[in-house]
Design an enzyme around this catalytic site. Structure first.
Site, PDB file in Angstrom:
ATOM      1  N   SER A 211      28.779 -42.556  46.931  1.00 34.32           N
ATOM      2  CA  SER A 211      27.353 -42.592  46.607  1.00 34.32           C
ATOM      3  C   SER A 211      26.807 -41.175  46.581  1.00 34.32           C
ATOM      4  O   SER A 211      27.574 -40.209  46.499  1.00 34.32           O
ATOM      5  CB  SER A 211      26.605 -43.459  47.633  1.00 34.32           C
ATOM      6  OG  SER A 211      25.289 -43.719  47.190  1.00 34.32           O
ATOM      7  N   ASN A 212      25.499 -41.010  46.639  1.00 40.32           N
ATOM      8  CA  ASN A 212      24.874 -39.678  46.656  1.00 40.32           C
ATOM      9  C   ASN A 212      23.597 -39.759  47.476  1.00 40.32           C
ATOM     10  O   ASN A 212      23.145 -40.846  47.831  1.00 40.32           O
ATOM     11  CB  ASN A 212      24.625 -39.198  45.217  1.00 40.32           C
ATOM     12  CG  ASN A 212      23.694 -40.147  44.482  1.00 40.32           C
ATOM     13  OD1 ASN A 212      22.533 -40.280  44.830  1.00 40.32           O
ATOM     14  ND2 ASN A 212      24.232 -40.836  43.483  1.00 40.32           N
ATOM     15  N   PRO A 213      22.990 -38.603  47.804  1.00 40.14           N
ATOM     16  CA  PRO A 213      21.867 -38.631  48.765  1.00 40.14           C
ATOM     17  C   PRO A 213      20.505 -39.003  48.181  1.00 40.14           C
ATOM     18  O   PRO A 213      19.496 -38.820  48.846  1.00 40.14           O
ATOM     19  CB  PRO A 213      21.813 -37.178  49.280  1.00 40.14           C
ATOM     20  CG  PRO A 213      22.866 -36.423  48.585  1.00 40.14           C
ATOM     21  CD  PRO A 213      23.374 -37.233  47.455  1.00 40.14           C
ATOM     22  N   SER A 214      20.442 -39.541  46.953  1.00 38.30           N
ATOM     23  CA  SER A 214      19.131 -39.880  46.383  1.00 38.30           C
ATOM     24  C   SER A 214      18.389 -40.856  47.302  1.00 38.30           C
ATOM     25  O   SER A 214      18.962 -41.844  47.771  1.00 38.30           O
ATOM     26  CB  SER A 214      19.325 -40.518  45.003  1.00 38.30           C
ATOM     27  OG  SER A 214      18.112 -41.071  44.565  1.00 38.30           O
ATOM     28  N   ALA A 278      19.963 -41.871  40.321  1.00 37.18           N
ATOM     29  CA  ALA A 278      21.145 -41.005  40.351  1.00 37.18           C
ATOM     30  C   ALA A 278      22.358 -41.935  40.260  1.00 37.18           C
ATOM     31  O   ALA A 278      22.943 -42.329  41.273  1.00 37.18           O
ATOM     32  CB  ALA A 278      21.160 -40.191  41.633  1.00 37.18           C
TER      33      ALA A 278
END
Ligand code: CTP
Length: 407
Positions: A211-214, A278
């Site tokens: 995943s990503n930090p959005s 994102a």
């Protein structure tokens, strides 16, 4: 609203005499935090619940309460107050004030000022259930609505009497939302706006994912701003922990594929798509249905990946006049890369930011963006995400109207 305009908007916060007057202090703080310039008015009985020094200190201005005080200029105080204000909120509003306004009786500074307002007046009644249900009071509220005032209904909950019931003052955030809506341009009234927000999660096994930090804040701000402007908003959100903005239809998804399907289901009837999500560009080529054991993956585990679909490019390919806004987070050649995405994905606007600019990017309350369209590149200053959302909608609103008039 004040978030994007040059001059902070002036709000008159009128407090009348009920126990809930203390909540007016919290509303004052929220209004200030949202960038409004707030002037406090109070009835004499309101000042018996919360005293003048409190209002004076927090609003950094004298509290207007005396009907007989002269105005700062040559005119009368109530006329000046109303003339200089963009909107007024009466929080809390007592039965007497609601009844007086409905009957056109202006016997104190609050009702007098309300009668002079050109801008919106938001009334937030609060009282015991028996009074809230009293027929003359209900009729008075109805006539305020008929006269164009905005009434925020009380809620059910603990009351000053110790009982629980209808009549409790709504939270400051609800009064703020009503004001924001009253002040927002209604340029998207009736339009259908689709917004994506947050990250996606691409599972490796049931307990691990890429995943990503959005955090989804930018997309939630766009959804909130569009709803305030009168649009029907659907917000497709990846896994985030944010409350759903008022009046917004939310669809929660997890993976890029689920996001693609949820957006695809809404797209044909959409006028404007704002793709802030994102979305993961790749995912594990296979997901195991059981938790992977260390013994299974060995000492040097490797993960085979495959590309996800480009959702925005896919929707652009089947678009029938929808206005399309993409986001781009870059680490180099900001405007140039954004323009490349604009052209490659067939977009009307790309909102680009730089990962390493202070105040921009994931998890911040603010953003520093460049708006890139076919024939312009606009660098915006450091703004709150709410203000960026307003600027984006200011920019694409006229295009949404132009497109909907095309045959
Ligand atoms: N986007 C999308 N589907 C994807 C990836 C991105 O719809 N699988 C959307 C994003 O929501 C964003 C825009 O495309 O609005 C640009 O995303 P970005 O990741 O910056 O661009 P990419 O096209 O993935 O390009 P690159 O990886 O080369 O930066």
């Amino acid at each position: 609203m004040s978030l994007s305009s040059e001059r902070p908007q002036r709000i008159l916060l009128a407090v009348t005499g009920g126990v809930a007057a203390f909540k007016g202090v919290l509303l004052l703080r929220e209004l200030q935090r949202s960038g409004f310039d707030v002037r406090v008015l109070a009835t004499e009985s309101a000042l018996r619940f919360v005293g003048e020094p409190t209002w004076h200190a927090l609003s950094r201005a004298p509290v207007a309460h005396d009907l007989w005080s002269p105005g700062a200029g040559a005119g009368e105080l109530h006329v000046e107050l109303a003339r200089d204000a963009d909107a007024m909120v009466i929080y809390p509003a007592t039965t007497r004030v609601v009844g007086s306004l409905a009957a056109g009786i202006t016997d104190d500074l609050v009702t007098l000022t309300a009668s002079c307002m050109n801008g919106p007046v938001v009334v937030c009644p609060a009282m015991h259930t028996a009074m809230a249900n009293w027929e003359p009071h209900r009729a008075a509220k109805a006539s305020l609505v008929a006269a164009g005032l905005r009434v925020v209904e009380p809620v059910s909950g603990p009351l000053a009497s110790g009982e629980t019931g209808f009549g409790r003052l709504p939270e400051p955030s609800q009064a703020l939302e009503a004001l924001a809506r009253a002040l927002a341009p209604q340029d998207l009234a009736g339009k259908r706006v689709l917004v994506s927000a947050g990250p996606t999660r691409e599972h490796v096994d049931p307990v691990r994912f890429l995943s990503n930090p959005s955090t989804g804040r930018m997309g939630f701000a766009v959804a909130r701003a569009a709803a305030r402007r009168g649009a029907h908003v659907t917000l497709v959100a990846g896994p985030v922990s944010l409350p759903t903005p008022d009046g917004v239809h939310r669809v929660d998804v997890e993976s890029a594929q689920e996001m693609r399907d949820a957006l695809g289901a809404e797209f044909t009837t959409t006028d404007l798509l704002v793709m802030t999500a994102a979305v993961a560009d790749f995912r594990p080529a296979s997901i195991t249905t059981h938790k992977l054991r260390k013994s299974e993956v060995g000492e040097t585990p490797s993960l085979a990946l495959e590309r996800t679909d480009d959702i925005l490019a896919g929707l652009s390919a089947v678009a029938t006049g929808q206005v399309l806004v993409g986001f781009a987070m870059e680490t180099s050649n900001l405007a140039e890369s954004a323009r490349g995405k604009l052209e490659r994905k067939g977009l009307d606007l790309v909102v680009a930011n730089h990962l390493h600019t202070a105040g921009a990017g994931f998890g911040t309350e603010t953003n520093v963006v460049v708006l890139v369209s076919k024939d312009s590149t606009d660098e915006l200053p450091l703004l709150s995400k709410d203000a960026v959302a307003e600027r984006i909608l200011d920019r694409v609103g006229p295009l949404v109207h132009e497109r909907s008039q095309e045959p």
